[in-house]
Design an enzyme around this catalytic site. Sequence first.
Site, PDB file in Angstrom:
ATOM      1  N   TYR A  66       0.867  -1.191   0.000  1.00 16.05           N
ATOM      2  CA  TYR A  66       0.000   0.000   0.000  1.00 16.05           C
ATOM      3  C   TYR A  66       0.901   1.237   0.000  1.00 16.05           C
ATOM      4  O   TYR A  66       1.495   1.601   1.006  1.00 16.05           O
ATOM      5  CB  TYR A  66      -0.927   0.027   1.215  1.00 16.05           C
ATOM      6  CG  TYR A  66      -1.930  -1.115   1.268  1.00 16.05           C
ATOM      7  CD1 TYR A  66      -2.237  -1.877   0.138  1.00 16.05           C
ATOM      8  CD2 TYR A  66      -2.595  -1.430   2.449  1.00 16.05           C
ATOM      9  CE1 TYR A  66      -3.157  -2.922   0.197  1.00 16.05           C
ATOM     10  CE2 TYR A  66      -3.518  -2.460   2.516  1.00 16.05           C
ATOM     11  CZ  TYR A  66      -3.793  -3.203   1.387  1.00 16.05           C
ATOM     12  OH  TYR A  66      -4.708  -4.228   1.460  1.00 16.05           O
ATOM     13  N   PHE A 215     -13.190  -5.023   1.213  1.00 15.45           N
ATOM     14  CA  PHE A 215     -14.270  -4.216   0.621  1.00 15.45           C
ATOM     15  C   PHE A 215     -15.582  -4.439   1.402  1.00 15.45           C
ATOM     16  O   PHE A 215     -16.630  -4.681   0.806  1.00 15.45           O
ATOM     17  CB  PHE A 215     -14.474  -4.556  -0.861  1.00 15.45           C
ATOM     18  CG  PHE A 215     -13.344  -4.163  -1.772  1.00 15.45           C
ATOM     19  CD1 PHE A 215     -12.405  -3.215  -1.389  1.00 15.45           C
ATOM     20  CD2 PHE A 215     -13.214  -4.734  -3.028  1.00 15.45           C
ATOM     21  CE1 PHE A 215     -11.355  -2.844  -2.241  1.00 15.45           C
ATOM     22  CE2 PHE A 215     -12.175  -4.376  -3.887  1.00 15.45           C
ATOM     23  CZ  PHE A 215     -11.250  -3.434  -3.496  1.00 15.45           C
ATOM     24  N   PRO A 216     -15.538  -4.354   2.741  1.00 15.79           N
ATOM     25  CA  PRO A 216     -16.760  -4.632   3.514  1.00 15.79           C
ATOM     26  C   PRO A 216     -17.893  -3.655   3.222  1.00 15.79           C
ATOM     27  O   PRO A 216     -19.064  -3.997   3.381  1.00 15.79           O
ATOM     28  CB  PRO A 216     -16.296  -4.496   4.981  1.00 15.79           C
ATOM     29  CG  PRO A 216     -15.083  -3.610   4.915  1.00 15.79           C
ATOM     30  CD  PRO A 216     -14.415  -3.961   3.619  1.00 15.79           C
ATOM     31  N   LEU A 217     -17.506  -2.450   2.791  1.00 15.01           N
ATOM     32  CA  LEU A 217     -18.549  -1.461   2.456  1.00 15.01           C
ATOM     33  C   LEU A 217     -18.828  -1.459   0.955  1.00 15.01           C
ATOM     34  O   LEU A 217     -19.722  -0.765   0.497  1.00 15.01           O
ATOM     35  CB  LEU A 217     -18.102  -0.052   2.875  1.00 15.01           C
ATOM     36  CG  LEU A 217     -17.707   0.097   4.342  1.00 15.01           C
ATOM     37  CD1 LEU A 217     -17.217   1.513   4.626  1.00 15.01           C
ATOM     38  CD2 LEU A 217     -18.887  -0.260   5.236  1.00 15.01           C
ATOM     39  N   GLY A 218     -18.023  -2.203   0.211  1.00 19.69           N
ATOM     40  CA  GLY A 218     -18.181  -2.219  -1.250  1.00 19.69           C
ATOM     41  C   GLY A 218     -16.934  -1.735  -1.961  1.00 19.69           C
ATOM     42  O   GLY A 218     -16.872  -1.721  -3.179  1.00 19.69           O
ATOM     43  N   GLY A 219     -15.928  -1.295  -1.194  1.00 15.45           N
ATOM     44  CA  GLY A 219     -14.681  -0.831  -1.814  1.00 15.45           C
ATOM     45  C   GLY A 219     -14.669   0.672  -1.962  1.00 15.45           C
ATOM     46  O   GLY A 219     -15.261   1.383  -1.138  1.00 15.45           O
ATOM     47  N   THR A 221     -16.171   2.677  -3.746  1.00 10.67           N
ATOM     48  CA  THR A 221     -17.515   3.282  -3.729  1.00 10.67           C
ATOM     49  C   THR A 221     -18.425   2.375  -2.906  1.00 10.67           C
ATOM     50  O   THR A 221     -18.696   1.247  -3.307  1.00 10.67           O
ATOM     51  CB  THR A 221     -18.082   3.387  -5.167  1.00 10.67           C
ATOM     52  OG1 THR A 221     -17.109   4.034  -5.962  1.00 10.67           O
ATOM     53  CG2 THR A 221     -19.380   4.148  -5.188  1.00 10.67           C
ATOM     54  N   PRO A 222     -18.889   2.847  -1.732  1.00  5.67           N
ATOM     55  CA  PRO A 222     -19.733   1.984  -0.904  1.00  5.67           C
ATOM     56  C   PRO A 222     -20.985   1.480  -1.644  1.00  5.67           C
ATOM     57  O   PRO A 222     -21.502   2.149  -2.534  1.00  5.67           O
ATOM     58  CB  PRO A 222     -20.099   2.896   0.271  1.00  5.67           C
ATOM     59  CG  PRO A 222     -18.940   3.848   0.379  1.00  5.67           C
ATOM     60  CD  PRO A 222     -18.508   4.089  -1.041  1.00  5.67           C
TER      61      PRO A 222
END
Length: 296
Positions: A66, A215-219, A221-222
Amino acid sequence: MTTRQTSLPGDTWQLGDLTITRFGYGAMQLTGPGVVGPPADHDAALAVLRAAVDAGITHIDTADVYGPRVVNDLIREALHPYPDWVHIATKVGATRDADGNWPTAREPDDIRRAVHDNLDALGVDALDVVNLRMGDATGPQDESLARPFETLLGLQQEGLIRHLGVSNVTVGQVAEARRLGPIVCVQNMYNLASRHDDDLIDELADAGIAYVPFFPLGGFTPVQAEELSAVASARGTTPVAVSLAWLLQRSPNILVIPGTSSVDHLRENIDGAGLVLDDADLAALDRIGRIGRPGR
Ligand SMILES: NC(=O)c1ccc[n+]([C@@H]2O[C@H](COP(=O)([O-])OP(=O)(O)OC[C@H]3O[C@@H](n4cnc5c(N)ncnc54)[C@H](OP(=O)(O)O)[C@@H]3O)[C@@H](O)[C@H]2O)c1
């Protein structure tokens, strides 16, 4: 080793001999755009890490790729010397090229170098958790993980790694890793809209192995879905809070590592994730992920 009383949503989980909060922090968002280079605001990035630990979070997810190295350097600057209740999970198996791509790097020398890079950047003698990241940017691929995983087992024997996990893997690769040596976690993409691992999560729960959705929120873009917005507005909260509450309620072995570059979002996420969803909420949210679950 001490543990810490916490009032974070989700309580704690035993990752091998490490007690960690189920509500963790994923540090990948602390770089510049494309997970390359330094953040726009260095002090703001340090503040997010310190706020996470001040809030009681004891599980931080990182990787030396990262930035590369940017996030590990920030973690060290913000938190070293680490309180002994803070545990850092990292991953190896990829590198970065000049265009910011993520080529695989899983030859034994690559794995050894990556482990030493993480040790050096984080300033520790042993890494708490190392995930072997398989697959590529398109997702998991069906191939043996034996060679790189055995290299990691050797480094664990040397005392450089406490616990191992696997990431971006198929069900077959999880089984292969478990035949080779103990793993404490599996880190794959999973969220309200991407539920290919539903059966795997239940199997791992039975085995006492953590499942850590990336990506628990979707990455970047949530996740956005009509059903999600409807549940959030009926409960007077945000879609992000509902997404996190749903994950924590989905199974006790799920550890969340939502990423954010904002102290305000971090606090909102901690405050929101304690929401208790009822059966009607769960049934509505279940409709979002049906596409990702053939046969269900
Ligand atoms: N193993 C792997 O291959 C792999 C791959 C990807 C990621 N990961 C790990 O998984 C962690 C989590 O994934 P992620 O950070 O990519 O994705 P994520 O957690 O699903 O979502 C992060 C995104 O959500 C936004 N966000 C967070 N809280 C918010 C809020 N309250 N309101 C609005 N937006 C909000 C963030 O923007 P702001 O910065 O503006 O808050 C960011 O754009 C990473 O940090 C990394 O450690 C692992």
